[in-house]
Design a protein around this motif. Structure first.
Motif, PDB file in Angstrom:
ATOM      1  N   GLU A 158      17.077 -41.374  -8.000  1.00 58.62           N
ATOM      2  CA  GLU A 158      19.200 -41.101  -8.089  1.00 58.62           C
ATOM      3  C   GLU A 158      20.043 -41.007  -7.365  1.00 58.62           C
ATOM      4  N   ASP A 159      19.446 -41.670  -5.625  1.00 57.94           N
ATOM      5  CA  ASP A 159      20.723 -41.883  -4.355  1.00 57.94           C
ATOM      6  C   ASP A 159      19.657 -43.346  -3.969  1.00 57.94           C
ATOM      7  N   ASN A 191      20.768 -45.711 -13.537  1.00 58.79           N
ATOM      8  CA  ASN A 191      22.086 -45.739 -12.187  1.00 58.79           C
ATOM      9  C   ASN A 191      22.568 -46.449 -12.450  1.00 58.79           C
TER      10      ASN A 191
END
Length: 167
Positions: free
Chosen positions: A82-83, A152
């Motif tokens: 996610e990051d 993402n």
């Protein structure tokens, strides 16, 4: 006649099994002997899994549930990526970490008679198209697969989990 027999025996080459031959273990010899005590570490099975006899069970106890596995795969992909921004070296390591995490989680679900195979691909988003494909020879009644994907702003990832039934 007795002298000729003695002379032929004296000049004759000895057998490798002859105990009187002292040159058996000379350097460069291809003869090797090995004796080991049966109670030594070579003969014990510490740390080795016990092999059981085949049960000839043709159907699995538990069917591979693709819905549950896909949910777990999506969650693990999201948790790990996610990051993260795309970096080739970091993503190479992340593929291994994610594959190990997926395999551990799926095996914990109790698929003891399935061989679990996990493939994880991570790539950079740069306005290109990508197709990921695989082929397998399997039994439609017992084998199955599940897949999940993640994206993402800088990377995309796919995870494919195969469950191949084996005895």
């Amino acid at each position: 006649m007795e002298n000729s027999v003695k002379k032929s025996l004296i000049g004759r080459r000895g057998s490798m099994f002859d105990a009187s031959n002292v040159f058996l273990n000379r350097p460069g010899s291809s003869v090797c002997t090995f004796a080991e005590d049966p109670s030594s570490e070579l003969f014990t099975t510490k740390g080795q899994p016990v092999k059981f006899q085949n049960s000839y069970k043709m159907e699995p106890d538990q069917r591979f549930e693709t819905g549950r596995v896909e949910t777990i795969a999506k969650q693990i992909l999201t948790d790990h990526l996610e990051d993260i921004q795309y970096n080739a070296n970091d993503c190479k390591h992340q593929c291994k970490v994610i594959a190990d995490a997926l395999k551990t989680e799926v095996k914990a679900m109790g698929y003891h008679r399935h061989k679990i195979i996990v493939l994880v691909n991570i790539g950079q988003i740069k306005d290109q198209g990508v197709r990921v494909g695989s082929r397998c020879l399997w039994d439609d009644k017992r084998d199955n697969w599940a897949g999940a994907s993640f994206a993402n702003s800088t990377l995309w990832a796919t995870a494919t989990i195969y469950a191949i039934y084996h005895e």
